[in-house]
Design an enzyme around this catalytic site. Structure first.
Site, PDB file in Angstrom:
ATOM      1  N   TYR A 141       0.869  -1.177   0.064  1.00  0.00           N
ATOM      2  CA  TYR A 141      -0.001   0.083  -0.040  1.00  0.00           C
ATOM      3  C   TYR A 141       0.746   1.301  -0.038  1.00  0.00           C
ATOM      4  O   TYR A 141       0.325   2.348  -0.318  1.00  0.00           O
ATOM      5  CB  TYR A 141      -1.025   0.177   1.135  1.00  0.00           C
ATOM      6  CG  TYR A 141      -1.935  -1.072   1.090  1.00  0.00           C
ATOM      7  CD1 TYR A 141      -2.169  -1.979   0.164  1.00  0.00           C
ATOM      8  CD2 TYR A 141      -2.912  -1.179   2.274  1.00  0.00           C
ATOM      9  CE1 TYR A 141      -2.965  -3.072   0.236  1.00  0.00           C
ATOM     10  CE2 TYR A 141      -3.831  -2.125   2.240  1.00  0.00           C
ATOM     11  CZ  TYR A 141      -3.710  -3.276   1.263  1.00  0.00           C
ATOM     12  OH  TYR A 141      -4.851  -4.015   1.223  1.00  0.00           O
ATOM     13  N   LYS A 189       3.982 -15.610   2.761  1.00  0.00           N
ATOM     14  CA  LYS A 189       3.832 -16.239   1.515  1.00  0.00           C
ATOM     15  C   LYS A 189       5.317 -16.505   1.264  1.00  0.00           C
ATOM     16  O   LYS A 189       5.988 -16.162   0.147  1.00  0.00           O
ATOM     17  CB  LYS A 189       3.137 -15.345   0.406  1.00  0.00           C
ATOM     18  CG  LYS A 189       2.886 -16.039  -1.011  1.00  0.00           C
ATOM     19  CD  LYS A 189       1.886 -17.315  -1.074  1.00  0.00           C
ATOM     20  CE  LYS A 189       1.550 -17.911  -2.104  1.00  0.00           C
ATOM     21  NZ  LYS A 189       0.890 -19.259  -2.191  1.00  0.00           N
ATOM     22  N   ASP A 221      -2.512 -18.468   1.694  1.00  0.00           N
ATOM     23  CA  ASP A 221      -3.723 -19.245   1.068  1.00  0.00           C
ATOM     24  C   ASP A 221      -4.187 -20.168   1.780  1.00  0.00           C
ATOM     25  O   ASP A 221      -5.406 -20.242   2.082  1.00  0.00           O
ATOM     26  CB  ASP A 221      -3.142 -19.858  -0.243  1.00  0.00           C
ATOM     27  CG  ASP A 221      -1.725 -20.337  -0.248  1.00  0.00           C
ATOM     28  OD1 ASP A 221      -0.999 -19.782   0.721  1.00  0.00           O
ATOM     29  OD2 ASP A 221      -1.389 -21.184  -0.926  1.00  0.00           O
ATOM     30  N   ASP A 249     -11.060  -8.933   7.240  1.00  0.00           N
ATOM     31  CA  ASP A 249     -12.423  -8.836   6.713  1.00  0.00           C
ATOM     32  C   ASP A 249     -13.032 -10.349   6.398  1.00  0.00           C
ATOM     33  O   ASP A 249     -14.214 -10.658   6.619  1.00  0.00           O
ATOM     34  CB  ASP A 249     -12.229  -8.165   5.251  1.00  0.00           C
ATOM     35  CG  ASP A 249     -12.672  -6.659   5.381  1.00  0.00           C
ATOM     36  OD1 ASP A 249     -12.371  -6.149   6.592  1.00  0.00           O
ATOM     37  OD2 ASP A 249     -13.216  -6.073   4.441  1.00  0.00           O
TER      38      ASP A 249
END
Ligand code: NAD
Length: 362
Positions: A141, A189, A221, A249
């Site tokens: 971000y 990851k 994942d 979320d």
């Protein structure tokens, strides 16, 4: 203990539920002989209407001086067509940045008598009680460059972290695990990303400083899958910005009750901003039916993480649990039997429990 708390009610039900949190904190202060002083400032749509800015300088200054900030919610249809610099959510992003908040904490708990509201089977959500610790200031971000190339036909976003940024959020994850059940799951990851390899390295190095915490690593994942197949296996999850955004979320729908979810955003020195996960709910604003529990539980997080008042925080959480166990609920909780109450009554029940409990143990 003396503390200065800034209240930012914001818009819609934010203005109603912040009053509930204040009453609960006043009860705690009275019963435990603390002195909490409150100052109210505007943010979001209300600030646009009053001062022509979603984040007036006076609000920023007051928050910078405070020991902690409680925020209701911002936004509403009245400001939806405003140009981007006059949007209520600008206030929210602005205050998070101005306060240098680097860690976002979201606890998610499957309350027993609300399991039916979950989109998952009750037996899967039952017993889940986890905390997601998300890095807030780095990663994709904020990395540069982030731009279009080749006449707009190619793009680049940069995932950038310094070792120091990783260390401070990983420390926060370990500390949170120590305060809870002593299990930390680091999500990355590392089979693909260099940033994740450094992340894993840092977690490995930090482990020896927290011998009472059991650590495991899991790929993002797999974490996404396990959150909905076996959420009760998790205690504290620590992860970087983008993964944390998505996973928190995903986890927030586990319980099916938006009105129950608190959050904390922390600075390195422990000062924090505490707010419910839900928005300003314009559809029910002003009706006195908003569920104040997410806001009240956010106040409990403030006592725990900014003021280190663990017993007081626990008592608020116990009061919420006991009030639900006694069958009281607000309309959003989809409870068919039990006693339907509004914001004021729910708050009073929680306050009364706190006062009675303290007097019983005196
Ligand atoms: P929302 O969370 O405000 O509402 C979604 C649904 O949940 C609505 O039906 C609402 O009535 C219900 N709900 C939410 N909180 C509740 C509570 N405490 N008690 C009872 N019911 C509750 O999300 P939305 O409708 O997508 O957004 C409304 C406004 O809030 C928008 O302007 C949006 O930008 C803003 N918003 C602000 C924040 C924030 O301030 N952090 C977060 C999300 C949305």
């Amino acid at each position: 203990m003396e503390k200065q708390i800034v209240l930012l009610p914001g818009d819609g039900i934010g203005r109603e539920v912040i009053q509930s949190a204040k009453e609960v904190l006043e009860a705690v202060a009275e019963e435990f002989q603390h002195s909490f002083s409150f100052e109210t400032h505007e943010i979001g749509g209300a600030a646009i209407d009053l001062y022509g800015s979603p984040l007036p300088e006076s609000t920023v200054e007051a928050c910078k001086k405070a020991d902690a900030v409680l925020l209701g919610a911002v936004g509403g249809p009245k400001w939806d067509q405003n140009p981007s610099h006059l949007r209520p959510e600008r206030g929210l992003l602005g205050i998070r940045k101005a306060l240098d908040l680097f860690a976002n904490l979201r606890p998610i708990k499957g309350f027993k008598n609300l399991l039916h509201a979950s989109p998952l089977k009750a037996e899967i959500v039952n017993g889940s009680d986890l905390l997601i610790v998300r890095e807030l200031t780095g990663g994709l971000y904020f990395g540069t460059p982030s731009e279009r190339r080749d006449g707009g036909n190619a793009v680049v976003d940069t995932l950038y972290y310094t070792r120091k940024e990783i260390e401070r959020i990983v420390d926060k994850g370990f500390q949170a695990a120590q305060q809870r059940r002593g299990r930390l799951t680091s999500v990355d990851k590392a089979n693909v990303l260099e940033s994740s390899k450094l992340w894993r390295e840092v977690v490995g190095e930090k482990k020896s400083h927290y011998p009472d915490v059991v650590v495991d690593h899991i790929l993002v994942d797999a974490a996404a899958m396990k959150l909905i197949t076996n959420p009760s296996q998790f205690d504290v999850i620590v992860t970087e910005n983008l993964f944390g955004d998505i996973l928190s979320d995903e986890a927030s729908v586990l319980t099916g009750s938006l009105g129950m979810l608190p959050s904390a955003s922390l600075r390195e020195d422990g000062v924090g901003l505490y707010e419910p996960v839900h928005g300003s709910a314009p559809d029910i604003a002003g009706k006195g039916i908003a569920n104040p529990i997410a806001m009240i539980l956010s106040a409990a997080l403030m006592l725990r993480y900014s003021f280190e008042l663990e017993n007081e925080a626990k008592l608020i959480e116990e009061a919420v649990q006991a009030t639900l166990d006694a069958g009281y609920h607000t309309g959003d909780l989809q409870v068919t039997d039990g006693k339907l109450v509004g914001t004021v009554e729910m708050t009073k029940l929680i306050v009364d429990y706190i006062k009675t409990r303290v007097h019983q143990s005196a």
